[in-house]
Structure formats: C-alpha cells, structure tokens
Motif scaffolding. Sequence first.
Motif, short mmCIF file in Angstrom:
data_model
loop_
_atom_site.label_atom_id
_atom_site.label_comp_id
_atom_site.label_asym_id
_atom_site.label_seq_id
_atom_site.Cartn_x
_atom_site.Cartn_y
_atom_site.Cartn_z
N SER A 67 0.86 -1.12 -0.02
CA SER A 67 -0.08 -0.02 -0.08
C SER A 67 0.93 1.35 -0.10
O SER A 67 1.71 1.24 0.75
CB SER A 67 -0.90 -0.10 1.09
N VAL A 89 -3.28 -0.24 5.62
CA VAL A 89 -4.59 -0.58 5.40
C VAL A 89 -5.15 -1.92 6.31
O VAL A 89 -4.26 -2.79 6.53
CB VAL A 89 -4.95 -0.96 3.91
N ASN A 138 -9.44 1.34 3.38
CA ASN A 138 -8.34 2.36 4.01
C ASN A 138 -9.24 2.87 5.14
O ASN A 138 -10.18 3.77 4.99
CB ASN A 138 -8.19 3.36 2.70
#
Length: 187
Positions: A122, A127, A172
């Motif tokens: 990420s 996340v 997220n």
Amino acid sequence: MHEPKPQHELHDISDLDPDGLPSSRSLVKASLVAVATAAVLLVVAVLPAEYGLDPTGLGGRLGLTALHAADDKTASPASGPVRKSDAPYRTKALTLTLAPQQGAEIKAVMDAGQSLVFEWKSEGGPVYFDMHGDHADAADAFTSFWIGEAQASASGTFQAPFKGAHGWYWENRGDQPVTIHLQTSGF
C-alpha cells in the motif's frame, strides 16, 4: 537402634557396574524392549494410519485406517513436489486506489488445489485487509484465511482449499487516499 533401609533405595547390584551405572546387559535389555515397542507401534498404528497398510487388522479395529482414507479423500491431485497444470502461466499486476474510509476487493476464480504467488503493497498508508474465499456454490458465505490491521504489505503463496473466488478485501481506515499495488503469478 538400627533403622530399616527405605524400599526406594534398594537396588539389584547385578544391574549396576562398579561406578553405579547400568550394566551393559541391562542397557541391551532396555534397548531391545524399546526396539520391540517401536516395531509394534509401527505395525499396529503408523502403517495403518499413514500408509493404509494393516497387516494385523488392529489398525482397522482401532479406527486408524480411517485416518489414511481421510487423507486420500482430501489430498489434492496437485499434491507432491511437482504441480502440473494444463492452464497457462500468468502474471498480473493491478493497481487500486482507495479514498479515505473506502474498501474494495480483488479476487481470482480458482479450482481447489490451484495456487498463486502474491505480493501487495500500500502506498500512502497502512490498510486493513481480509484475505478470503467464497465457495462457488454458496451465496454470501466466505472463509477468511488471513486478516491484518494497519498493514502496508503482504506476500506469500496461496493454495485454494475449495473451488471459488479467492482474494483480498482492503479498507483504507485513514484520512488520506491509499493506492494498493498487487502482483499475482500462477496458473
């Protein structure tokens, strides 16, 4: 007055050498008993449970041959050191951008026993993720394989335990956009 010697201190002197250690004769005797016990366990328990061989018939009466039968039924046709495939080898790279508080998933349709190698990272922050699979014939039911909180990357090999769609759900939970870079390889 003379006190009697406690029973636990009485020894047969013939089983000890002059230094107080077991004699060679008693060591050989103990070794032969251990080998005989191991041979009995091998024939009665290990051969029926692991290899389906039951020369005495006791393995079947004890339910041990059922262990081997269960292994045969659950064994993947792709088990062993070589995994053959009629499907072409593919490598795929995907990018997915998640807004703050947004989630999304990417899955691969796989047969039981198929595998893939994966890596994801990420960019922009960690996340939440749930690596899971949906059975091909089950509506709204899934099985989670690996769940992670606040993680920025993961990699490994995945082998599908059942036919269905397998992959990841990322969320997220931060306040900035995050981009997921996923790369998979397999048949």
